[in-house]
Design an enzyme around this catalytic site. Sequence first.
Site, PDB file in Angstrom:
ATOM      1  N   GLU A  47       5.315 -29.654 -70.657  1.00 10.20           N
ATOM      2  CA  GLU A  47       4.306 -29.610 -71.719  1.00 10.20           C
ATOM      3  C   GLU A  47       4.693 -30.549 -72.857  1.00 10.20           C
ATOM      4  OE1 GLU A  47       6.073 -27.236 -70.267  1.00 10.20           O
ATOM      5  OE2 GLU A  47       5.281 -25.244 -70.714  1.00 10.20           O
ATOM      6  N   CYS A  78       7.653 -24.646 -76.340  1.00 10.25           N
ATOM      7  CA  CYS A  78       6.483 -25.479 -76.063  1.00 10.25           C
ATOM      8  C   CYS A  78       5.234 -24.935 -76.753  1.00 10.25           C
ATOM      9  CB  CYS A  78       6.243 -25.565 -74.558  1.00 10.25           C
ATOM     10  SG  CYS A  78       7.528 -26.495 -73.724  1.00 10.25           S
ATOM     11  N   TRP A 162      20.159 -35.775 -28.921  1.00  8.71           N
ATOM     12  CA  TRP A 162      19.425 -35.134 -30.004  1.00  8.71           C
ATOM     13  C   TRP A 162      18.261 -34.368 -29.414  1.00  8.71           C
ATOM     14  CZ3 TRP A 162      21.781 -34.956 -34.472  1.00  8.71           C
ATOM     15  CH2 TRP A 162      22.654 -35.964 -34.834  1.00  8.71           C
ATOM     16  N   ARG A 176      16.969 -31.213 -47.094  1.00 15.17           N
ATOM     17  CA  ARG A 176      18.299 -30.971 -47.686  1.00 15.17           C
ATOM     18  C   ARG A 176      18.318 -31.242 -49.179  1.00 15.17           C
ATOM     19  NH1 ARG A 176      21.904 -34.174 -43.274  1.00 15.17           N
ATOM     20  NH2 ARG A 176      22.013 -32.497 -41.727  1.00 15.17           N
ATOM     21  N   THR A 188      30.357 -25.269 -36.036  1.00 11.28           N
ATOM     22  CA  THR A 188      29.510 -26.468 -36.098  1.00 11.28           C
ATOM     23  C   THR A 188      30.345 -27.680 -36.498  1.00 11.28           C
ATOM     24  OG1 THR A 188      27.581 -25.120 -36.588  1.00 11.28           O
ATOM     25  CG2 THR A 188      27.429 -27.451 -37.154  1.00 11.28           C
ATOM     26  N   ASP A 192      30.351 -30.489 -33.704  1.00 13.04           N
ATOM     27  CA  ASP A 192      29.469 -31.626 -33.994  1.00 13.04           C
ATOM     28  C   ASP A 192      30.058 -32.629 -34.980  1.00 13.04           C
ATOM     29  OD1 ASP A 192      27.691 -30.374 -32.366  1.00 13.04           O
ATOM     30  OD2 ASP A 192      26.407 -29.585 -33.970  1.00 13.04           O
ATOM     31  N   GLU A 268      22.600 -24.761 -41.963  1.00 16.89           N
ATOM     32  CA  GLU A 268      22.418 -25.615 -40.784  1.00 16.89           C
ATOM     33  C   GLU A 268      23.598 -25.344 -39.887  1.00 16.89           C
ATOM     34  OE1 GLU A 268      21.106 -29.675 -40.927  1.00 16.89           O
ATOM     35  OE2 GLU A 268      21.016 -29.561 -43.102  1.00 16.89           O
ATOM     36  N   ASN A 274      23.119 -18.316 -37.662  1.00 13.15           N
ATOM     37  CA  ASN A 274      21.683 -18.173 -37.965  1.00 13.15           C
ATOM     38  C   ASN A 274      21.252 -16.722 -37.778  1.00 13.15           C
ATOM     39  OD1 ASN A 274      21.442 -20.884 -38.408  1.00 13.15           O
ATOM     40  ND2 ASN A 274      20.311 -21.327 -36.527  1.00 13.15           N
TER      41      ASN A 274
HETATM   42  C1  AOF Z   1      11.771 -25.979 -67.664  1.00  9.39           C
HETATM   43  N1  AOF Z   1      10.842 -26.959 -67.629  1.00  9.39           N
HETATM   44  O1  AOF Z   1       8.811 -27.730 -67.960  1.00  9.39           O
HETATM   45  C2  AOF Z   1       9.228 -25.458 -68.410  1.00  9.39           C
HETATM   46  C3  AOF Z   1      10.197 -24.417 -68.421  1.00  9.39           C
HETATM   47  O2  AOF Z   1      16.621 -23.236 -71.732  1.00  9.39           O
HETATM   48  P1  AOF Z   1      15.692 -24.259 -71.217  1.00  9.39           P
HETATM   49  O3  AOF Z   1      15.139 -25.158 -72.264  1.00  9.39           O
HETATM   50  O4  AOF Z   1      16.278 -25.027 -70.062  1.00  9.39           O
HETATM   51  O5  AOF Z   1      14.416 -23.461 -70.682  1.00  9.39           O
HETATM   52  C4  AOF Z   1      14.291 -23.073 -69.372  1.00  9.39           C
HETATM   53  C5  AOF Z   1      13.191 -22.049 -69.226  1.00  9.39           C
HETATM   54  O6  AOF Z   1      11.980 -22.479 -69.812  1.00  9.39           O
HETATM   55  C6  AOF Z   1      12.850 -21.849 -67.754  1.00  9.39           C
HETATM   56  O7  AOF Z   1      13.673 -20.884 -67.179  1.00  9.39           O
HETATM   57  C7  AOF Z   1      11.420 -21.415 -67.789  1.00  9.39           C
HETATM   58  O8  AOF Z   1      11.359 -20.012 -67.952  1.00  9.39           O
HETATM   59  C8  AOF Z   1      10.839 -22.062 -69.059  1.00  9.39           C
HETATM   60  N2  AOF Z   1       9.876 -23.150 -68.795  1.00  9.39           N
HETATM   61  N3  AOF Z   1      11.452 -24.735 -68.039  1.00  9.39           N
HETATM   62  O9  AOF Z   1      12.919 -26.217 -67.318  1.00  9.39           O
HETATM   63  C9  AOF Z   1       9.584 -26.775 -67.998  1.00  9.39           C
HETATM   64  N4  AOF Z   1       7.966 -25.247 -68.801  1.00  9.39           N
HETATM   65 ZN    ZN Z   2       8.858 -25.004 -72.623  1.00  4.21          ZN
END
Ligand code: AOF
Ligand code: ZN
Length: 335
Positions: A47, A78, A162, A176, A188, A192, A268, A274
């Site tokens: 945001e 935000c 494979w 991954r 593994t 492998d 993996e 598994n």
């Molecule tokens: C994000 N990215 O775009 C939005 C998030 O402590 P901070 O600043 O890293 O905030 C992390 C938290 O903010 C995250 O766990 C989530 O709940 C909220 N929104 N977080 O990393 C974003 N919008």
């Molecule tokens: Zn935010």
Amino acid sequence: MRKCLELARQAEGDTSPNPMVGCVITDEFDNVISTGFHKRCGANHAEREALLKIKKGDGDTLYVNLEPCSHYGKTPPCVDLIIEKKIKNVVIGMLDPNPKVSGIQKLIEAGIHVTVGVLEEECKKLNEVFLKNIEKKKTFVAIKTATTLDGKIATSMGSSKWITSEDARAEVRNIRQRYDAILTSSSTVLYDNPTMGHIKKVILDRKLKTKLSHKIYKEGEIYVFNGLKDEVIENVHYIKTPCLDGKISLEFVFNKLYELGIMSVLIESGGKLNGRALKYADKIYHFIAPKIAGDNAAKSCFNYREISMISECENFKIDKVEFFSPDILLTYYPI
Ligand code: AOF
Ligand code: ZN
């Protein structure tokens, strides 16, 4: 909202332990005037990325796949910036399960029109790892396997290279990168000798049979869960682990991975691990090649028990079927 999800996905694999978030801002005529996404943990929230590019009063509606935050984390809230930029409507994909975050209340109090739950299922799927981490305080566990049509991962002689095509194996490399670590067994590694290209690799090796000369040790951080010692030698972390019935306790392993900040892991390995891991699995990636082994003693992809009744089967919900020609990838979830 689809555009938000698309933007968010651009940072797939880079945001852990944070969620993937994308944001779109439109003007009063529904023209997109700004976009943004969360690029990596610690960077601006989606945001903020989008809002910083517009002038106060220019934006009418802000779309975002996750509820905007109201807390001071690594960045300021935000919601404050949404209010300051005089946004009139906010459309949210899903509420944030993070207990620190409850931005919608503040938006409503500021007189902003809020809509919640747009493409909610897709939004939840995109951030399935984040949701499991926040709600269950556990590492997200996925299993990848590649089999013949008759569910075999190798012949009775151990030959497995494979089963699937180069295209399918290229997709494995993409998968991954979405996970914090790859997990495999000593068998593994011994059979492998894979490199398992990734920065974090986990090996279950009760008796420490693998050697530093195996390719998996060549680079990255390696966590070796074993029954013998606790020790760190350069990039190799030996973690002494309790064993049950002569096997490494998976319960311990997954709890430890969470403590280590490894929020998601892709297993993996062979059919035995598994099979044992199946009850912890949140998701399965199953590649199937149009081949039949027909070998009576060939190894199966989930190989851990004997049952007598079909009613004893584990049940799954198939989420996706994709072609990596000539193979397919089934993605499924436990029910
Ligand atoms: C994000 N990215 O775009 C939005 C998030 O402590 P901070 O600043 O890293 O905030 C992390 C938290 O903010 C995250 O766990 C989530 O709940 C909220 N929104 N977080 O990393 C974003 N919008
Ligand atoms: Zn935010």
